[in-house]
Motif scaffolding. Structure first.
Motif, short mmCIF file in Angstrom:
data_model
loop_
_atom_site.label_atom_id
_atom_site.label_comp_id
_atom_site.label_asym_id
_atom_site.label_seq_id
_atom_site.Cartn_x
_atom_site.Cartn_y
_atom_site.Cartn_z
N LYS A 209 10.05 63.97 -20.46
CA LYS A 209 11.17 63.06 -21.18
C LYS A 209 11.83 64.32 -21.73
CE LYS A 209 12.68 59.18 -23.37
NZ LYS A 209 12.14 57.76 -23.84
N PHE A 210 10.54 65.25 -22.53
CA PHE A 210 10.81 65.77 -24.19
C PHE A 210 12.25 66.59 -23.73
CE2 PHE A 210 10.39 69.74 -26.75
CZ PHE A 210 10.31 68.69 -28.11
N ALA A 211 12.11 67.82 -22.60
CA ALA A 211 13.32 68.02 -22.13
C ALA A 211 13.56 68.86 -21.02
CB ALA A 211 13.05 69.87 -22.65
N TYR A 212 13.44 68.23 -19.98
CA TYR A 212 13.46 68.46 -19.01
C TYR A 212 14.53 67.14 -17.52
CZ TYR A 212 11.14 72.23 -18.62
OH TYR A 212 10.47 73.79 -18.97
N ALA A 213 14.32 65.98 -18.56
CA ALA A 213 14.73 64.54 -17.75
C ALA A 213 15.14 63.17 -18.38
CB ALA A 213 13.74 63.60 -16.08
N ASP A 214 16.06 62.04 -18.36
CA ASP A 214 15.73 60.85 -18.56
C ASP A 214 14.48 60.36 -18.02
OD1 ASP A 214 18.08 61.22 -20.26
OD2 ASP A 214 19.32 60.81 -18.39
N VAL A 215 13.43 60.23 -18.28
CA VAL A 215 12.54 59.10 -17.84
C VAL A 215 12.90 57.78 -18.08
CG1 VAL A 215 10.15 58.87 -17.46
CG2 VAL A 215 11.06 61.05 -18.05
N LEU A 216 13.42 56.83 -17.01
CA LEU A 216 13.74 55.58 -16.72
C LEU A 216 12.87 54.57 -15.85
CD1 LEU A 216 16.62 55.84 -17.08
CD2 LEU A 216 15.89 55.51 -18.96
N THR A 217 12.31 53.26 -16.10
CA THR A 217 12.44 52.20 -14.91
C THR A 217 13.01 52.15 -13.92
OG1 THR A 217 13.18 50.52 -16.02
CG2 THR A 217 10.68 50.73 -16.75
N THR A 218 12.55 51.73 -12.70
CA THR A 218 13.89 51.73 -11.33
C THR A 218 14.64 50.90 -11.88
OG1 THR A 218 12.25 52.02 -9.78
CG2 THR A 218 13.59 50.87 -9.20
N ALA A 219 14.30 49.57 -12.50
CA ALA A 219 15.32 48.62 -12.75
C ALA A 219 16.48 49.45 -14.04
CB ALA A 219 14.74 47.48 -13.94
N GLU A 220 15.70 49.60 -14.90
CA GLU A 220 17.12 50.83 -15.74
C GLU A 220 17.73 51.60 -14.90
OE1 GLU A 220 14.38 51.11 -20.46
OE2 GLU A 220 14.34 52.25 -18.67
N ILE A 221 17.00 52.27 -14.62
CA ILE A 221 18.21 53.44 -13.98
C ILE A 221 19.45 52.42 -13.00
CG2 ILE A 221 18.14 55.04 -11.56
CD1 ILE A 221 15.11 56.23 -12.79
N ILE A 222 18.90 51.49 -11.72
CA ILE A 222 19.59 51.18 -11.05
C ILE A 222 20.71 49.46 -12.04
CG2 ILE A 222 19.57 48.87 -9.46
CD1 ILE A 222 17.07 49.43 -8.35
N GLU A 223 20.27 49.37 -13.10
CA GLU A 223 21.25 48.78 -14.54
C GLU A 223 22.38 50.04 -14.80
OE1 GLU A 223 23.32 45.90 -16.27
OE2 GLU A 223 21.97 45.67 -15.36
N LEU A 224 21.83 50.61 -15.11
CA LEU A 224 22.73 52.05 -15.22
C LEU A 224 23.74 52.30 -14.56
CD1 LEU A 224 20.06 54.28 -17.61
CD2 LEU A 224 21.94 53.07 -18.24
N LYS A 225 23.74 52.32 -13.37
CA LYS A 225 24.52 52.83 -12.38
C LYS A 225 25.36 51.73 -11.50
CE LYS A 225 22.44 56.77 -11.79
NZ LYS A 225 22.81 58.01 -10.79
N ASN A 226 24.99 50.38 -12.26
CA ASN A 226 25.33 49.80 -12.08
C ASN A 226 27.32 49.13 -12.93
OD1 ASN A 226 24.71 48.61 -9.07
ND2 ASN A 226 23.73 47.27 -10.14
#
Length: 183
Positions: A166-183
């Protein structure tokens, strides 16, 4: 931005009764299956990665064994490619980058196992190749480690690696957060 789901090494040996059982694999696979369903419903490219050691003297993922097969909870459809790897990094000596480029992908959603090895390796390599990376941390699993006489519980191993990513390589999220962001 075109995103692909990359499901890494959720194979039978990592589950209960397997040769290299991880902590929390069932929960990680349950969340990974939610991501698979989401990706399939939204016609996202999906690539499965399957690790197999090249020889039978390996501790797990031995060639041509049930343990090396992708777990039924996240099994690929015939239309979803499976990248076979023999290294920690899913890009090394495989066609993963070729498949991503063929699908004109510039963003990767990553889940699977092990957090401290293959998930870390594929995320860092993908970032180095210029892909925007998101790791579904609750769709990943690892195991207890020991270093220099210090036992490190899986929960802490996982947290340390997710914090580093998360510090420098990727967004690190929960499954629910990811699905919510994509909708």
């Amino acid at each position: 931005m075109k995103t692909a789901l990359v499901v890494v090494d959720l194979q039978n040996d990592y589950f209960k009764g397997g040769n290299w059982e991880l902590v929390g694999t069932e929960q990680a696979a349950e969340n990974a299956s939610k991501l698979l369903k989401y990706a399939r419903n939204n016609e996202m490219p999906i690539i499965h990665v399957r690790h197999e050691f090249p020889t039978d003297d390996a501790p797990f993922f031995k060639p041509n064994t049930k343990g090396a097969e992708i777990h039924s909870s996240v099994k690929n459809l015939d239309s979803e490619p499976v990248v076979l790897k023999h290294q920690i990094n899913s890009f090394r000596e495989t066609n993963l980058k070729e498949l991503l480029d063929l699908n004109e992908v510039d963003s990767i959603l990553i889940c699977g196992a092990m957090s401290h090895m293959c998930i870390d390796g594929v995320t860092r390599a993908a970032n180095d190749f210029g892909y925007k990376c998101t790791v579904a941390h609750d769709a990943c699993a690892t195991l207890d480690l020991e270093f220099n006489g210090v036992k490190v519980p899986a929960k802490q191993v996982h947290a340390a690696f997710m914090a580093a990513l998360k510090f420098a390589y990727a967004d690190v999220l929960t499954t629910a957060e990811i699905i919510e962001l994509k909708n």
